[in-house]
Design a protein around this motif. Structure first.
Motif, PDB file in Angstrom:
ATOM      1  N   GLY A  93       0.784  -1.227   0.000  1.00  0.00           N
ATOM      2  CA  GLY A  93       0.000   0.000   0.000  1.00  0.00           C
ATOM      3  C   GLY A  93       0.815   1.274   0.000  1.00  0.00           C
ATOM      4  O   GLY A  93       0.298   2.341   0.335  1.00  0.00           O
ATOM      5  N   SER A  94       2.079   1.201  -0.391  1.00  0.00           N
ATOM      6  CA  SER A  94       2.944   2.375  -0.426  1.00  0.00           C
ATOM      7  C   SER A  94       3.054   2.886  -1.861  1.00  0.00           C
ATOM      8  O   SER A  94       3.088   2.097  -2.816  1.00  0.00           O
ATOM      9  N   TRP A  95       3.128   4.213  -2.009  1.00  0.00           N
ATOM     10  CA  TRP A  95       3.171   4.832  -3.332  1.00  0.00           C
ATOM     11  C   TRP A  95       4.598   5.230  -3.699  1.00  0.00           C
ATOM     12  O   TRP A  95       5.365   5.722  -2.872  1.00  0.00           O
ATOM     13  N   ARG A  96       4.923   5.027  -4.974  1.00  0.00           N
ATOM     14  CA  ARG A  96       6.231   5.416  -5.510  1.00  0.00           C
ATOM     15  C   ARG A  96       6.026   6.072  -6.878  1.00  0.00           C
ATOM     16  O   ARG A  96       5.242   5.606  -7.695  1.00  0.00           O
ATOM     17  N   VAL A  97       6.785   7.147  -7.117  1.00  0.00           N
ATOM     18  CA  VAL A  97       6.712   7.864  -8.394  1.00  0.00           C
ATOM     19  C   VAL A  97       8.114   7.929  -8.981  1.00  0.00           C
ATOM     20  O   VAL A  97       9.089   8.195  -8.265  1.00  0.00           O
ATOM     21  N   VAL A  98       8.219   7.692 -10.281  1.00  0.00           N
ATOM     22  CA  VAL A  98       9.485   7.835 -11.001  1.00  0.00           C
ATOM     23  C   VAL A  98       9.298   8.917 -12.056  1.00  0.00           C
ATOM     24  O   VAL A  98       8.351   8.859 -12.856  1.00  0.00           O
ATOM     25  N   LEU A  99      10.193   9.907 -12.053  1.00  0.00           N
ATOM     26  CA  LEU A  99      10.134  11.001 -13.018  1.00  0.00           C
ATOM     27  C   LEU A  99      11.063  10.721 -14.198  1.00  0.00           C
ATOM     28  O   LEU A  99      11.901   9.808 -14.146  1.00  0.00           O
ATOM     29  N   ASP A 100      10.960  11.540 -15.245  1.00  0.00           N
ATOM     30  CA  ASP A 100      11.652  11.191 -16.487  1.00  0.00           C
ATOM     31  C   ASP A 100      13.161  11.336 -16.414  1.00  0.00           C
ATOM     32  O   ASP A 100      13.867  10.800 -17.270  1.00  0.00           O
ATOM     33  N   HIS A 101      13.712  12.027 -15.436  1.00  0.00           N
ATOM     34  CA  HIS A 101      15.163  12.098 -15.279  1.00  0.00           C
ATOM     35  C   HIS A 101      15.684  10.999 -14.362  1.00  0.00           C
ATOM     36  O   HIS A 101      16.841  11.040 -13.940  1.00  0.00           O
ATOM     37  N   GLY A 102      14.833  10.054 -14.053  1.00  0.00           N
ATOM     38  CA  GLY A 102      15.227   8.958 -13.183  1.00  0.00           C
ATOM     39  C   GLY A 102      15.013   9.231 -11.711  1.00  0.00           C
ATOM     40  O   GLY A 102      15.381   8.395 -10.871  1.00  0.00           O
ATOM     41  N   THR A 103      14.440  10.373 -11.379  1.00  0.00           N
ATOM     42  CA  THR A 103      14.181  10.705  -9.986  1.00  0.00           C
ATOM     43  C   THR A 103      13.132   9.768  -9.397  1.00  0.00           C
ATOM     44  O   THR A 103      12.058   9.583  -9.977  1.00  0.00           O
ATOM     45  N   VAL A 104      13.437   9.191  -8.236  1.00  0.00           N
ATOM     46  CA  VAL A 104      12.511   8.289  -7.553  1.00  0.00           C
ATOM     47  C   VAL A 104      11.989   8.998  -6.313  1.00  0.00           C
ATOM     48  O   VAL A 104      12.772   9.478  -5.483  1.00  0.00           O
ATOM     49  N   LEU A 105      10.675   9.057  -6.180  1.00  0.00           N
ATOM     50  CA  LEU A 105      10.039   9.664  -5.022  1.00  0.00           C
ATOM     51  C   LEU A 105       9.270   8.595  -4.265  1.00  0.00           C
ATOM     52  O   LEU A 105       8.341   7.994  -4.808  1.00  0.00           O
ATOM     53  N   GLU A 106       9.666   8.344  -3.036  1.00  0.00           N
ATOM     54  CA  GLU A 106       8.936   7.419  -2.163  1.00  0.00           C
ATOM     55  C   GLU A 106       7.909   8.249  -1.380  1.00  0.00           C
ATOM     56  O   GLU A 106       8.279   9.053  -0.515  1.00  0.00           O
ATOM     57  N   LEU A 107       6.624   8.049  -1.696  1.00  0.00           N
ATOM     58  CA  LEU A 107       5.582   8.871  -1.084  1.00  0.00           C
ATOM     59  C   LEU A 107       4.950   8.219   0.139  1.00  0.00           C
ATOM     60  O   LEU A 107       4.230   8.884   0.884  1.00  0.00           O
ATOM     61  N   GLY A 108       5.163   6.950   0.338  1.00  0.00           N
ATOM     62  CA  GLY A 108       4.655   6.277   1.520  1.00  0.00           C
ATOM     63  C   GLY A 108       3.191   5.885   1.410  1.00  0.00           C
ATOM     64  O   GLY A 108       2.577   5.912   0.344  1.00  0.00           O
ATOM     65  N   ARG A 109       2.632   5.532   2.562  1.00  0.00           N
ATOM     66  CA  ARG A 109       1.243   5.080   2.636  1.00  0.00           C
ATOM     67  C   ARG A 109       0.356   6.183   3.189  1.00  0.00           C
ATOM     68  O   ARG A 109       0.834   7.144   3.773  1.00  0.00           O
ATOM     69  N   GLY A 110      -0.962   5.977   3.005  1.00  0.00           N
ATOM     70  CA  GLY A 110      -1.910   6.936   3.553  1.00  0.00           C
ATOM     71  C   GLY A 110      -3.017   7.237   2.571  1.00  0.00           C
ATOM     72  O   GLY A 110      -3.055   6.732   1.442  1.00  0.00           O
ATOM     73  N   GLU A 111      -3.958   8.076   3.023  1.00  0.00           N
ATOM     74  CA  GLU A 111      -5.046   8.510   2.164  1.00  0.00           C
ATOM     75  C   GLU A 111      -4.520   9.475   1.104  1.00  0.00           C
ATOM     76  O   GLU A 111      -3.423  10.036   1.237  1.00  0.00           O
ATOM     77  N   SER A 112      -5.327   9.703   0.090  1.00  0.00           N
ATOM     78  CA  SER A 112      -4.901  10.542  -1.023  1.00  0.00           C
ATOM     79  C   SER A 112      -4.494  11.933  -0.562  1.00  0.00           C
ATOM     80  O   SER A 112      -3.471  12.471  -1.009  1.00  0.00           O
TER      81      SER A 112
END
Length: 273
Positions: free
Chosen positions: A197-216
């Motif tokens: 249930g954890s969110w992760r985003v990858v951007l086009d320059h290879g940046t990885v963002l770990e956003l974690g769990r929780g409501e929107s």
């Protein structure tokens, strides 16, 4: 002495009909009705099978980008059975919805031997990643569908991923985060919902963002704080590219810049790094 004559015999019309005669007449009427019904059934069957009611034309309506009326007809015609009168429209709709790119079809008869089908095609917004096999596509309704990926014309579709049945949830999160991440001037390439249930985003320059769990709203709040403060941090280090950011803390985040180690940063700008 006056003798009164006897009353005349009851007329034939008023005499009750013997029960056996009534039963015989009722049986004859039932038999006649059955014969008529059988005759109508035979006539209806012959009429339905008449070549005059053979399907002659399929009219295709709706906005289609990946099909033509002719390609739809070629795909569906071998799958249709029956005449204009006997065709099962539910089965016909299923046949039309088996055409690649077709999401939904509405089928109706046009007297005396035509069909009209209104088609709604899938509109892809993202790929859906699967392990050890080709990707699926996600449409504007958050539904998954499968086509030849070579037919996809948009080269900039993001890739989404998540547990089974979460395609709509992941698509919604992606759409929610787009305006939040826009100030970073990087395209969102990938949004992942992990099994935990954890969110992760990858951007086009290879940046990885770990956003974690929780409501929107919690995810959005953490991301907004990061976007509002990270520019001041990178400015101190010659605007080095962001390789990784861990936003899973409410008051701070961990940041890794290109060529540097991971650095803890206060969630609000101006509180140090």
């Amino acid at each position: 002495m006056r003798i009164q004559s006897a009353a005349p015999a009851a007329s034939a019309a008023g005499t009750p009909m013997p029960i056996d005669v009534r039963l015989m007449r009722s049986g004859a009427n039932v038999l006649l009705a059955l014969v008529l019904l059988a005759g109508l059934a035979v006539l209806g069957t012959r009429l339905a099978r008449s070549p005059w009611f053979n399907l002659r034309e399929i009219h295709v309506e709706g906005e289609v980008a990946h099909n033509t009326a002719e390609s739809v007809r070629q795909h569906v015609t071998p799958l249709l059975t029956g005449s204009y009168l006997t065709m099962d429209l539910t089965q016909a709709r299923t046949a039309f919805e088996s055409v690649p790119w077709v999401r939904r079809a509405e089928v109706r008869r046009i007297w005396p031997h035509d069909l009209v089908v209104r088609i709604e095609e899938h509109r892809p917004v993202a790929y859906w990643a699967r392990e050890d096999t080709d990707h699926l596509l996600v449409n504007t309704h958050g539904e998954l569908f499968e086509v030849n990926l070579g037919d996809v014309e948009d080269d900039n579709l993001p890739t989404l991923a998540g547990p089974r049945g979460t395609s709509l949830q992941v698509m919604t999160m992606w759409q929610t985060l787009l305006p939040v991440l826009a100030p970073l001037n990087q395209r969102v390439e990938r949004v992942v919902l992990t099994d935990r249930g954890s969110w992760r985003v990858v951007l086009d320059h290879g940046t990885v963002l770990e956003l974690g769990r929780g409501e929107s709203d919690q995810i959005v709040a953490r991301t907004q704080r990061f976007v509002q403060s990270v520019g001041q941090i990178t400015a101190r280090f010659d605007h080095r590219a962001i390789e990784y950011a861990d936003l899973r803390h409410s008051e701070s985040y961990a940041l890794k810049l290109a060529g540097m180690g991971t650095t803890p940063v206060a969630a609000r700008a101006g509180k140090g790094h």
